[in-house]
Design a protein around this motif. Structure first.
Motif, PDB file in Angstrom:
ATOM      1  N   UNK A  47       1.017  -1.198  -0.089  1.00  0.00           N
ATOM      2  CA  UNK A  47       0.052  -0.134  -0.013  1.00  0.00           C
ATOM      3  C   UNK A  47       0.936   1.166   0.009  1.00  0.00           C
ATOM      4  N   UNK A  48       0.788   2.239  -1.000  1.00  0.00           N
ATOM      5  CA  UNK A  48       1.653   3.223  -1.078  1.00  0.00           C
ATOM      6  C   UNK A  48       0.859   4.516  -1.016  1.00  0.00           C
ATOM      7  N   UNK A  49       1.268   5.316  -0.309  1.00  0.00           N
ATOM      8  CA  UNK A  49       0.308   6.633  -0.055  1.00  0.00           C
ATOM      9  C   UNK A  49       1.181   7.814  -0.308  1.00  0.00           C
ATOM     10  N   UNK A  50       0.657   8.820  -1.177  1.00  0.00           N
ATOM     11  CA  UNK A  50       1.461   9.924  -1.595  1.00  0.00           C
ATOM     12  C   UNK A  50       0.428  11.262  -1.521  1.00  0.00           C
ATOM     13  N   UNK A  51       1.054  12.148  -0.790  1.00  0.00           N
ATOM     14  CA  UNK A  51       0.327  13.397  -0.566  1.00  0.00           C
ATOM     15  C   UNK A  51       0.910  14.446  -1.508  1.00  0.00           C
ATOM     16  N   UNK A  52       0.083  14.991  -2.570  1.00  0.00           N
ATOM     17  CA  UNK A  52       0.839  15.916  -3.666  1.00  0.00           C
ATOM     18  C   UNK A  52       1.372  17.235  -2.933  1.00  0.00           C
TER      19      UNK A  52
END
Length: 433
Positions: free
Chosen positions: A329-334
């Motif tokens: 699970x990969x989470x990215x906040x722009x």
């Protein structure tokens, strides 16, 4: 559209087991590589990508490589494969920190035979978030297919997808390459994808969240089991988690982005992205949510149970759920979030539910490389080769996912035995009358 989950429950004892095991896990995230924000495998072998196939350097399954990719032109690597070997070559591209990218910028990866016939093609782009982040495309050679069925030399071709936008920052991107080989089956099984499976969306798990910082790369992904997990994230940051899934298990995941006191009239499209990758880092599914400063939530689509026969399905999500192991699970906040709502940090909650009935899986004729990559309970799973404290974590969480009640009994049994031994020692040391 936000999906709603029906009640699936922790069933009491499983929750206690998970909490007991979680209490033993480390809480310090692994540091990112200096200057890129991505944690490359510390044992990665640095190689130079070739401009043509004649000079292509060989890649060995089970070894992680680090290289670079220029803005223009294809770059090549070489594979030597047996006729019965299925090979996966995930390529993760990492732009420099602070780079500017467009939505359609990205990378493309293909595997070709000695005659230039493409076996498979995959691409990955940054999308509407317009935020530089690690993106991964998967090169593949499936044994037994009509194309690329012979033993011999194959080539991995990698290139940038560039729109020509003046806003795109020029220069090289770093690459991480982690090839994997899968053996053939000892006996031929089903050759069609499962047609029926539980596609209902359960209600999200509730309860007090447990703090669990994310890793900064695939190699340093932090182990997660079923539960409610919370961490902080800053604009531009990417967090990696690994969820062990055994054969027959089904993953449901929801991501929540907490509220903040920013611009009440502001809005960021595709502010947060949650992506799911399989044990060979192949794309499964993703979801993005827009953000206006108030709390938001979204879920991955319902996914089928892990099964070998899923590889015969046409939809990408089902096709990618073809083996057991660590799912990422990969989470990215722009980075754009900082301009409107501040530098944060922002609160992120992951609700992970593992359903389905585990089974023994397929009977392989050989051993995968790296060993254990398709084993949900193996210490040799690729994500744990360099995160020492998480070796125990992954094993415990895999047991928890398969039978949390059993894990609790083992935990309590060891605790009780230890307490009894301690009491015996105390009694032995007491003076007799």
């Amino acid at each position: 559209m936000i999906r709603r989950w029906r009640t699936a429950g922790w069933r009491g004892v499983g929750a206690v087991a998970a909490l007991a095991l979680t209490a033993l896990l480390p809480a310090t995230p692994v540091a990112a590589d200096s200057g890129t924000g991505y944690a490359f495998a510390p044992d990665a072998r640095t190689v130079t990508a070739a401009k043509g196939t004649a000079d292509a350097v060989p890649l060995e399954p089970g070894t992680t490589y680090r290289s670079s990719l220029p803005e223009k032109g294809e770059r090549y690597f070489r594979l030597e494969l047996a006729a019965t070997t299925t090979a996966y070559v995930p390529v993760t591209a990492v732009p420099p920190a602070g780079a500017t990218v467009s939505a359609s910028d990205g990378i493309a990866v293909s595997v070709e035979d000695a005659n230039g016939v493409p076996c498979a093609y995959d691409s990955a782009r940054f999308g509407a978030g317009l935020s530089p982040r690690p993106i991964t495309a998967l090169g593949r050679r499936d044994a037994g297919k009509a194309l690329c069925q012979d033993a011999g030399t194959y080539y991995v071709a990698v290139q940038r997808l560039v729109t020509g936008s003046r806003t795109t920052t020029p220069g090289n991107w770093d690459l991480e390459i982690a090839p994997v080989s899968e053996p053939a089956l000892a006996r031929t099984g089903a050759t069609t994808a499962p047609e029926t499976w539980n596609s209902a969306s359960p209600e999200p798990l509730t309860g007090e969240p447990h703090h669990r910082p994310g890793g900064a790369g695939f190699d340093t992904a932090r182990a997660l089991g079923q539960g409610v997990w919370q961490t902080d994230i800053t604009p531009g940051q990417t967090l990696f988690y690994a969820v062990p899934l055994d054969w027959g298990r089904q993953l449901h995941a929801t991501v929540d982005l907490g509220s903040t006191g920013g611009d009440p009239h502001g809005y960021v499209s595709a502010a947060l992205n949650l992506s799911l990758y399989n044990p060979v880092r192949g794309y499964v599914d993703d979801v993005s949510l827009g953000y206006d400063g108030t709390q938001k939530s979204s879920s991955l689509q319902p996914l089928p149970p892990v099964a070998y026969a899923n590889r015969y399905a046409i939809p990408t999500a089902q096709n990618s759920l073809r083996f057991a192991g660590a799912y990422y699970l990969v989470v990215h906040l722009t980075g754009q979030t900082a301009d409107t709502f501040g530098k944060g940090p922002y609160g992120v909650t992951l609700r992970v539910l593992i359903d389905g009935t585990p089974n023994s899986g397929p009977d392989y004729a050989g051993t995968a490389v790296p060993k254990g990559v398709f084993d949900a309970s193996s210490d040799q799973n690729g994500v744990l080769t360099t995160t020492g404290d998480d070796h125990t974590a992954m094993r415990a969480l895999a047991v928890g996912g398969i039978g949390a009640g059993t894990a609790l009994l083992l935990f309590l049994g060891v605790w009780t035995l230890s307490a009894r031994r301690s009491q015996i020692r105390v009694n032995a040391q007491k003076p007799t009358a």
